[in-house]
Structure formats: structure tokens, C-alpha cells
Design a protein around this motif. Sequence first.
Motif, PDB file in Angstrom:
ATOM      1  N   TYR A  42      28.566  14.929 -22.542  1.00 22.68           N
ATOM      2  CA  TYR A  42      28.185  13.104 -22.527  1.00 22.68           C
ATOM      3  C   TYR A  42      28.500  12.683 -20.898  1.00 22.68           C
ATOM      4  O   TYR A  42      28.264  11.718 -20.701  1.00 22.68           O
ATOM      5  CB  TYR A  42      28.592  12.763 -23.811  1.00 22.68           C
ATOM      6  N   VAL A  43      29.934  13.108 -21.133  1.00 16.39           N
ATOM      7  CA  VAL A  43      30.643  12.666 -20.165  1.00 16.39           C
ATOM      8  C   VAL A  43      30.171  13.419 -18.257  1.00 16.39           C
ATOM      9  O   VAL A  43      29.838  12.280 -17.846  1.00 16.39           O
ATOM     10  CB  VAL A  43      32.527  13.144 -19.968  1.00 16.39           C
ATOM     11  N   ILE A  44      29.846  14.591 -18.861  1.00 14.09           N
ATOM     12  CA  ILE A  44      28.890  14.648 -17.448  1.00 14.09           C
ATOM     13  C   ILE A  44      27.675  13.981 -17.207  1.00 14.09           C
ATOM     14  O   ILE A  44      27.353  14.032 -16.085  1.00 14.09           O
ATOM     15  CB  ILE A  44      28.690  16.491 -17.661  1.00 14.09           C
ATOM     16  N   ASP A  45      26.894  13.627 -18.182  1.00 14.72           N
ATOM     17  CA  ASP A  45      25.308  12.896 -17.988  1.00 14.72           C
ATOM     18  C   ASP A  45      26.209  11.406 -17.728  1.00 14.72           C
ATOM     19  O   ASP A  45      25.567  10.798 -16.834  1.00 14.72           O
ATOM     20  CB  ASP A  45      25.040  12.952 -19.325  1.00 14.72           C
ATOM     21  N   LEU A  46      26.661  10.991 -18.023  1.00  5.58           N
ATOM     22  CA  LEU A  46      27.730   9.498 -17.659  1.00  5.58           C
ATOM     23  C   LEU A  46      28.141   9.884 -16.360  1.00  5.58           C
ATOM     24  O   LEU A  46      27.363   8.923 -15.305  1.00  5.58           O
ATOM     25  CB  LEU A  46      28.777   9.223 -18.459  1.00  5.58           C
ATOM     26  N   LEU A  47      28.129  10.881 -15.954  1.00  5.92           N
ATOM     27  CA  LEU A  47      28.779  11.209 -14.176  1.00  5.92           C
ATOM     28  C   LEU A  47      27.120  11.567 -13.349  1.00  5.92           C
ATOM     29  O   LEU A  47      27.324  10.986 -11.593  1.00  5.92           O
ATOM     30  CB  LEU A  47      29.905  12.071 -13.943  1.00  5.92           C
ATOM     31  N   ALA A  48      26.337  11.898 -13.950  1.00  7.27           N
ATOM     32  CA  ALA A  48      25.388  11.897 -13.081  1.00  7.27           C
ATOM     33  C   ALA A  48      24.119  10.886 -13.090  1.00  7.27           C
ATOM     34  O   ALA A  48      23.419  10.543 -11.840  1.00  7.27           O
ATOM     35  CB  ALA A  48      23.931  12.633 -13.949  1.00  7.27           C
ATOM     36  N   ALA A  49      24.836   9.610 -13.802  1.00  9.06           N
ATOM     37  CA  ALA A  49      24.663   8.157 -13.513  1.00  9.06           C
ATOM     38  C   ALA A  49      25.129   7.428 -13.160  1.00  9.06           C
ATOM     39  O   ALA A  49      24.500   6.351 -12.710  1.00  9.06           O
ATOM     40  CB  ALA A  49      24.104   7.674 -15.341  1.00  9.06           C
ATOM     41  N   VAL A  50      25.835   7.554 -12.587  1.00 11.07           N
ATOM     42  CA  VAL A  50      27.106   6.715 -11.470  1.00 11.07           C
ATOM     43  C   VAL A  50      26.050   6.947 -10.089  1.00 11.07           C
ATOM     44  O   VAL A  50      26.100   8.011  -9.050  1.00 11.07           O
ATOM     45  CB  VAL A  50      28.822   7.614 -11.049  1.00 11.07           C
ATOM     46  N   PRO A  51      25.763   5.179  -9.181  1.00 13.16           N
ATOM     47  CA  PRO A  51      25.598   5.316  -8.702  1.00 13.16           C
ATOM     48  C   PRO A  51      26.222   5.976  -6.958  1.00 13.16           C
ATOM     49  O   PRO A  51      27.498   5.388  -6.946  1.00 13.16           O
ATOM     50  CB  PRO A  51      25.199   3.324  -7.659  1.00 13.16           C
ATOM     51  N   SER A  52      25.835   6.172  -5.609  1.00 19.50           N
ATOM     52  CA  SER A  52      26.352   6.471  -4.920  1.00 19.50           C
ATOM     53  C   SER A  52      27.338   5.936  -3.576  1.00 19.50           C
ATOM     54  O   SER A  52      28.306   6.070  -3.925  1.00 19.50           O
ATOM     55  CB  SER A  52      25.328   7.014  -3.784  1.00 19.50           C
ATOM     56  N   ILE A  53      26.933   4.476  -4.091  1.00 13.75           N
ATOM     57  CA  ILE A  53      27.973   3.564  -3.902  1.00 13.75           C
ATOM     58  C   ILE A  53      29.061   3.277  -4.541  1.00 13.75           C
ATOM     59  O   ILE A  53      30.057   3.195  -3.916  1.00 13.75           O
ATOM     60  CB  ILE A  53      26.861   2.454  -3.631  1.00 13.75           C
TER      61      ILE A  53
ATOM     62  N   ARG B 236      20.919  17.139  -3.033  1.00 13.53           N
ATOM     63  CA  ARG B 236      21.243  15.932  -2.351  1.00 13.53           C
ATOM     64  C   ARG B 236      22.382  15.474  -1.679  1.00 13.53           C
ATOM     65  O   ARG B 236      22.937  15.104  -1.063  1.00 13.53           O
ATOM     66  CB  ARG B 236      22.097  15.275  -4.111  1.00 13.53           C
ATOM     67  N   ALA B 237      23.644  16.916  -1.539  1.00 14.54           N
ATOM     68  CA  ALA B 237      23.980  16.612  -0.213  1.00 14.54           C
ATOM     69  C   ALA B 237      23.677  16.464   0.871  1.00 14.54           C
ATOM     70  O   ALA B 237      24.134  15.869   1.390  1.00 14.54           O
ATOM     71  CB  ALA B 237      24.416  17.658  -0.798  1.00 14.54           C
ATOM     72  N   LEU B 238      22.394  17.225   1.309  1.00 14.27           N
ATOM     73  CA  LEU B 238      22.200  17.015   2.332  1.00 14.27           C
ATOM     74  C   LEU B 238      21.346  15.821   2.341  1.00 14.27           C
ATOM     75  O   LEU B 238      22.009  14.767   3.601  1.00 14.27           O
ATOM     76  CB  LEU B 238      20.675  17.715   2.584  1.00 14.27           C
ATOM     77  N   GLY B 239      21.089  14.441   2.030  1.00 13.21           N
ATOM     78  CA  GLY B 239      20.643  13.359   1.803  1.00 13.21           C
ATOM     79  C   GLY B 239      21.578  12.487   1.796  1.00 13.21           C
ATOM     80  O   GLY B 239      21.054  11.413   1.722  1.00 13.21           O
ATOM     81  N   GLU B 240      22.644  12.717   1.170  1.00 12.23           N
ATOM     82  CA  GLU B 240      23.638  11.444   0.861  1.00 12.23           C
ATOM     83  C   GLU B 240      23.874  10.943   2.060  1.00 12.23           C
ATOM     84  O   GLU B 240      24.294  11.365   2.372  1.00 12.23           O
ATOM     85  CB  GLU B 240      25.092  12.578  -0.386  1.00 12.23           C
ATOM     86  N   THR B 241      23.576   9.335   1.612  1.00 11.08           N
ATOM     87  CA  THR B 241      23.974   8.837   2.838  1.00 11.08           C
ATOM     88  C   THR B 241      25.614   7.671   2.374  1.00 11.08           C
ATOM     89  O   THR B 241      26.384   7.556   3.353  1.00 11.08           O
ATOM     90  CB  THR B 241      22.782   7.518   2.577  1.00 11.08           C
ATOM     91  N   MET B 242      25.541   6.707   1.191  1.00 12.56           N
ATOM     92  CA  MET B 242      26.303   5.565   1.871  1.00 12.56           C
ATOM     93  C   MET B 242      27.279   5.975   1.818  1.00 12.56           C
ATOM     94  O   MET B 242      28.379   5.715   2.233  1.00 12.56           O
ATOM     95  CB  MET B 242      26.230   4.750   0.230  1.00 12.56           C
TER      96      MET B 242
END
Length: 335
Positions: A134-145, A253-259
Motif C-alpha cells: 500500500y505504501v509503495i502504491d502511494l509513492l507511485a501516485a506522488v507527482p514529480s513536482i 520515466r527516468a529518461l523523460g523526467e523533467t521538473m
Amino acid sequence: MDITTQKPAAPPAAPGPAAPVDKRAARGATRPGDRIFLGLSRGSGIFVLVLMAAIAAFLTYRASIAISKNEANFFTSFDWNPSGIPPEFGIAVLAFGTVVSSIIAMVIAVPISVGIALFITHYAPRRLGGLIAYVIDLLAAVPSIVYGLWGALFLVPHLEGLYGWLDDYLGWTGIFEWNDGAPRSLFTVGILLAIMILPIITNVSREVFRQVPRMHEEAALALGATRWEVIRMSVLPFGRSGVISASMLGLGRALGETMAVAMVLSSSFDINASLLDTGGGTFAQNIASKFNEATEMGRDALIASGLVLFVITLLVNGAARLIIARRKEYSGANA
């Protein structure tokens, strides 16, 4: 004595007319709903291909305009001045930063993610495993900003100790030499990207490990294998293709991460021998930081760099598909 007589066998019946073949059944679409679903599925696949081709055509057209006016070597130049007279720009620094930061992220994230997935599926009690998942799923939902803000305000100030330790023990290699600057380097970007892609790799790997046939594990246990030997001989070989797929998703995702990268990295158009030196840049970070203030020529130059990132992403996904195709004989369908 009675003699029983046997009747002669009847001659084989003449073959009758063949049963009519339902062409619609042969095509697999016998009902209106099936035909509609088949059309929608086929149309969706064709639409994706057309969309990808349109993106590639647009990027190629705008990139060709910029490259035709560029007075520097597009692939080897360290300069980025597309608004100059004459314009000079290159992607050497951006390609180096993108690849190096992504490699650092993968080296850190993949082993940790696979370990977490194995712990959840094969070691942790059900309640504890569910809580961790559940905690890992929450981390996946955190915005990149949010990751970027956390990295700039918390991660960067607390990395000086790690940088000092690496300089003391591994500084002689030159790769981890630190000159007491702010820890806003490609190594910091790699750590932040590893934290960001860890939930993706963990979740996919966890689901793959749960699909391992129970008979494989029971057979290994019956032969006297330990828990680790069961994982090494049954779980990891079965889930290898899934782990590769999960890693490629994280790498994308690592290649295209921006903010997040733009908020952590102190960008400069230099290639440093040490991963701890301040500076560097990535394709996505450069596009995000320079697009608003760029002229028309500058935007075309940024689109040209985006085309290179587009090609790199396609090559990475193509390589992943080739690796998975070579391992498809060991799949759940053959278990």
C-alpha cells in the motif's frame, strides 16, 4: 455343431456433401458485439501507430529546419546558443547527462525494487506485505513536482555526508571526486530518479512474482531446496521477463523526467569526469527550462533535441522487446 455365420461388413458409406463453413465464425466475429469490439481494437492499434508516425514526422520536420541552420556539430558540440548569429548548438552534454543519470537510477532502483517485491510475496506476513504494498502504491501516485521540491529542500542539503564519504574512500577513482561544491550533480539526480521509479518497478515485479506456478515452488521444496534456492531456481527465472519489462518502464520515466531534475540539477553545458561535480544537463530538463524564453530558432533546436530523446526511448523499448522475446519460452503459458 452349429456354425455361426458372420455377415459381411457393410461397405463404407459414400462421403456426403461437406458441412457449410461459417465464414464469420472462421473470422472470430459471429456477433455484432464481437465485430464492434474487433473494429474498435483494430482501430485503436492503427490509431496509435498513426499517432506515433505523426509525432515522428513533426519532430523530424522541425528538427531538420534547426539542424540545417546550425553551424556546430549537432552531436558533438558542447555549446547551446541557437539564438546566436550564427546559431550553434549540440546535444553532447544533454545525451551524456540523460544516459548517465538514468543508469545511476537503474543501478540503485532495480535491485532494491526486486528485493522489496520478493520480500512482499515470499517472506513478509500477509498483513505486513499488504501494508508495504500500500505504501509503495502511494509513492507511485506522488507527482514529480513534489519529488522535485523534496529533492531540492531535503535531499540536496543532506547529501554532503555521502559525498564526503565517497570522496574519502572512492575519490581516487576520479569518478567520485568531490570539490566541496553544492551536491547538485548528476549523481543527486540519479538518486532522486531511483526513488521515483522504484514504485513502478516494485509493483510490476510483485505482480509477476505472484504468478509463479505453485507447483514449481513445491517441487523445489520437495527436493530439499531452501527458501532462497526456491527463489533462485523457480521465482527469478519465471519472472525474468517481467522484471525486464518493469525495468524498462522505470527507465522510460527516468529518461523523460523533467521538473524534478530541473529543480535539483545545477545545469551547465559541461561534461565532468566526476559524477559529484556540479553541472550537466538532460534533454527533458533543458527543454523545460529553456522553452518559454526561446526564440523560434531556439524552439526548433529544442525540438531537435526532443527528437533524439524520442529515438533513444524507441531504441530502449525495442531492445526490451527483443530481450523479452528471447525469454518467452519460459512463461506462465508453458508452466
